[in-house]
Design an enzyme around this catalytic site. Structure first.
Site, PDB file in Angstrom:
ATOM      1  N   ASP A  99       0.813  -1.212   0.000  1.00 49.91           N
ATOM      2  CA  ASP A  99       0.000   0.000   0.000  1.00 49.91           C
ATOM      3  C   ASP A  99       0.846   1.261   0.000  1.00 49.91           C
ATOM      4  O   ASP A  99       2.022   1.258   0.411  1.00 49.91           O
ATOM      5  CB  ASP A  99      -0.957   0.011   1.192  1.00 49.91           C
ATOM      6  CG  ASP A  99      -0.255  -0.156   2.534  1.00 49.91           C
ATOM      7  OD1 ASP A  99       0.719  -0.931   2.607  1.00 49.91           O
ATOM      8  OD2 ASP A  99      -0.680   0.499   3.514  1.00 49.91           O
ATOM      9  N   GLU A 164       0.112  -1.484   5.652  1.00 46.99           N
ATOM     10  CA  GLU A 164       1.179  -0.964   6.516  1.00 46.99           C
ATOM     11  C   GLU A 164       0.939   0.490   6.887  1.00 46.99           C
ATOM     12  O   GLU A 164       1.247   0.912   8.004  1.00 46.99           O
ATOM     13  CB  GLU A 164       2.529  -1.120   5.813  1.00 46.99           C
ATOM     14  CG  GLU A 164       3.738  -0.846   6.689  1.00 46.99           C
ATOM     15  CD  GLU A 164       4.148   0.619   6.752  1.00 46.99           C
ATOM     16  OE1 GLU A 164       4.954   0.977   7.634  1.00 46.99           O
ATOM     17  OE2 GLU A 164       3.655   1.415   5.912  1.00 46.99           O
TER      18      GLU A 164
END
Length: 412
Positions: A99, A164
């Site tokens: 991400d 994350e």
């Protein structure tokens, strides 16, 4: 390790400059934003990563996807790729995240943030450094060994996880909860998500993280008649000043960290009233606290609540406190842990520099491993432009990372 074997791998990596841009171009074109950041998750990017490993080849693939009804398809992807070593001594893990954060103010970019551009040896685009550089460099390190027919002594594991940037509940948190057997105490775990331009920083510790959101509610009234209302903004300002006292109550210093002290900073401030001549009945603000590991966050929260209660009584407001993130720091990875010593050796051999261990205030997924008694470190060669407009990855940095990882893979 035979020097001739290492030189074969290093020579192959040195020729991957164009490949760094090709891989970054593909990854940058897929935004992979979490639902919290207005996106549809990381699935499309995980499919692109899967396609890259179909090109490279692997011995084992493990999928540990986390259910999430907010995204198309209902899953947040977590991919594990493994290659067998010559002996069962353990696995060298490199963990990256899929991400990215939003682009932010588009006027501060010179081009579409999700279209890679090569400028003066830098690949510019959102996610280029955080964390595509890690994806690319770990892939190229493995590819160099595969293409030269080199079999490492230890096994190699590459993990690509979701979420994350927004807490890791759907990423490494889910992976460790679902498959704790994947990672062993004798494994070396490296997360390329913190570092410096020269590759001399090995992150072995993190501060605790406490994010606080305050909602102060009073009574709105006209600016000329303050006695008819209760000024939420004034009460909030008093609490902000009180909060500065946390520096005095928690004054310890630890040279392992930079900065070496705990920090308690007011950050986000939400709008209250649109005009000057209205006293606000609501005020919302946030704090970002980064606390040295020796302090108990529960005690800090109790102190904050006590101050808020005092201001409620003094000002006639109601104060609600939420904690969007509250993460007590685990014990640091010891400076003499095997993964630290091995990484030091590789950095010295490849970059000809002597690395040092350091603690940071930012949170990384290394904390999830440390909380489970697994020694993990963060390391990478980066200019530290993550989340900034015009974020970039130096091609040279990606190649340096790949070379260090390959050397690490080849250690006995």
């Amino acid at each position: 390790m035979e020097e001739s074997i290492w030189k074969r791998a290093a020579s192959r990596i040195a020729g991957y400059g164009d490949e760094v841009f090709r891989l970054q171009e593909k990854l940058i074109s897929i935004p992979a934003l979490s639902p919290e950041n207005g996106g549809d998750g990381e699935w499309l990017k995980s499919q692109a990563v899967s396609a890259l490993f179909e090109e490279t080849g692997f011995d084992e693939r493990v999928e540990i996807h986390a259910p999430d009804g907010r995204v198309t398809g209902g899953l947040r992807p977590n991919l594990i790729y493994r290659w067998n070593g010559a002996s069962p001594e353990g696995t060298v893990w490199i963990m990256s995240h899929l991400d990215v954060v939003p682009a932010g103010d588009l006027s501060r970019w010179g081009q579409d943030p999700f279209r890679a551009v090569l400028k003066d040896g830098k690949v510019v685009g959102r996610g280029a450094e955080d964390n595509h550089q890690a994806i690319v460099s770990s892939l190229l390190a493995v590819r160099a060994l595969r293409e030269t027919g080199i079999v490492p002594r230890r096994g190699i594991g590459l993990a690509f996880v979701s979420d994350e940037e927004t807490g890791s509940a759907y990423g490494i948190g889910h992976v460790l909860k679902t498959r704790p057997d994947l990672f062993r105490k004798k494994d070396w775990i490296v997360i390329p998500d913190a570092g410096d331009p020269k590759g001399t920083l090995i992150e072995t510790a993190e501060k605790s993280i406490l994010w606080a959101r305050f909602e102060v509610r009073g009574k709105q009234t006209h600016g000329s008649t303050p006695g008819k209302g209760v000024n939420a903004h004034k009460a909030g300002a008093r609490l902000i000043v009180k909060m500065d006292g946390l520096h005095r109550l928690y004054p310890k210093s630890d040279p392992l960290f930079d900065p070496p002290v705990s920090t308690f900073e007011p950050t986000k401030k939400e709008g209250n009233v649109p005009n000057i001549n209205t006293i606000p009945g609501e005020d919302v603000f946030c704090f970002d606290c980064r606390v040295l590991p020796g302090y108990d966050l529960r005690k800090i929260k109790r102190q904050i609540r006590a101050w808020a209660d005092g201001i409620q009584k003094q000002s006639g407001v109601r104060i609600r406190i939420d904690y969007p993130q509250c993460a007590q720091a685990p014990r640091p990875t010891p400076a003499d842990a095997p993964v630290v010593e091995a990484l030091r050796k590789s950095v010295r051999a490849v970059l000809k520099r002597s690395p040092r261990t350091l603690g940071i205030g930012g949170g990384t997924v290394a904390a999830h491993f440390r909380a489970r008694g697994l020694h993990a470190v963060c390391w990478t060669c980066i200019d530290d432009v993550a989340h900034e407009p015009e974020e970039y990855c130096r091609v040279k940095n990606a190649l340096n990372d790949a070379s260090v990882f390959a050397h690490l893979f080849l250690q006995p």
